[in-house]
Design a protein around this motif. Structure first.
Motif, short mmCIF file in Angstrom:
data_model
loop_
_atom_site.label_atom_id
_atom_site.label_comp_id
_atom_site.label_asym_id
_atom_site.label_seq_id
_atom_site.Cartn_x
_atom_site.Cartn_y
_atom_site.Cartn_z
N THR A 124 0.85 -1.18 0.00
CA THR A 124 0.00 0.00 0.00
C THR A 124 0.89 1.24 0.00
O THR A 124 2.07 1.17 0.32
CB THR A 124 -0.91 0.05 1.25
N THR A 182 -7.36 -0.98 5.03
CA THR A 182 -7.47 -0.03 3.92
C THR A 182 -8.81 -0.20 3.21
O THR A 182 -9.52 -1.19 3.44
CB THR A 182 -6.36 -0.24 2.87
N GLY A 186 -6.94 0.89 -1.74
CA GLY A 186 -5.67 0.96 -1.04
C GLY A 186 -5.15 2.35 -0.76
O GLY A 186 -4.06 2.51 -0.19
#
Length: 229
Positions: A124, A182, A186
């Motif tokens: 991420t 998340t 993302g």
């Protein structure tokens, strides 16, 4: 890169977040009041911890209706980075920008101590500078950090690799030891531990630094790619 640190009545970690960006990254950062109606100048919005609106009704339940949250939703939809820490995580779940909810700690007591987290997803914009499976020390300070979601949502989080962090030793009763999640894209992360309080040796740990360097490196990569096109 430009950072915005939101400020609600009752925020108390806004300065910590501001200083983390300023001292770790040396990037442009502004405090942005909860009544703001334009976040277009900013590349990353940080929703800090604290007790917004005194945690009345429910943590984050009033803040999610603040004018600035409409702009946070727009920023998230545009793919900008949004980081919610502690009360900020609670606000993002209340606003529907992240799945699940935060409930009272299983112990019914406020938890304030260092915790060990395992990095579950290092793909991420917030975790790319960590190693997959890396264990990091990040402090917590919350009374309602018990992450909850139903079984179907949990399976979705697992299958989409949306669980960013898990506690090594669960301090609050969170389902599946979840410390941070998340959105599907993302670009929005919510977490109960405080990485902004883990950026200097004097604080006892610098394991939060990579959170901020991850963000700037992810942005630079996107920015460079856009310029090439």
């Amino acid at each position: 890169m430009k950072f915005a640190v939101l400020v609600f009545p009752g925020s108390n970690c806004d300065i910590d977040c501001y200083k983390a960006v300023e001292n770790v990254l040396g990037e442009s950062v502004d405090y942005v009041w909860h009544t703001a109606t334009d976040l277009t100048p900013y590349d990353c919005i940080i929703v800090p911890g604290g007790f917004s609106y005194g945690d009345y009704l429910r943590c984050g339940a009033i803040s999610r209706f603040a004018p600035v949250m409409n702009e946070v939703a727009k920023a998230a939809e545009e793919g900008k980075f949004v980081l919610g820490i502690c009360n900020g995580f609670q606000i993002l779940t209340e606003a529907g920008l992240l799945p699940g909810a935060l409930r009272r700690n299983m112990s019914m007591k406020f938890a304030c101590r260092d915790t060990v987290l395992k990095v579950e997803n290092n793909a991420t914009p917030f975790t790319r500078d960590y190693e997959a499976g890396e264990e990091i020390v990040i402090p917590i300070a919350h009374g309602e950090g018990n992450y909850y979601c139903d079984e179907a949502t949990l399976e979705e989080l697992r299958s989409n690799n949306q669980i960013a962090f898990r506690y090594k030793s669960n301090p609050n009763g969170s389902v599946d030891d979840i410390a941070g999640v998340t959105n599907k894209q993302g670009n929005v992360l919510g977490m109960m531990p405080h990485p902004e309080r883990a950026v200097n040796e004097i604080l006892g740990t610098t394991d939060g630094k990579k959170m901020f360097t991850s963000i700037i490196n992810a942005w630079r990569e996107q920015h460079d790619a856009a310029n090439v096109r």
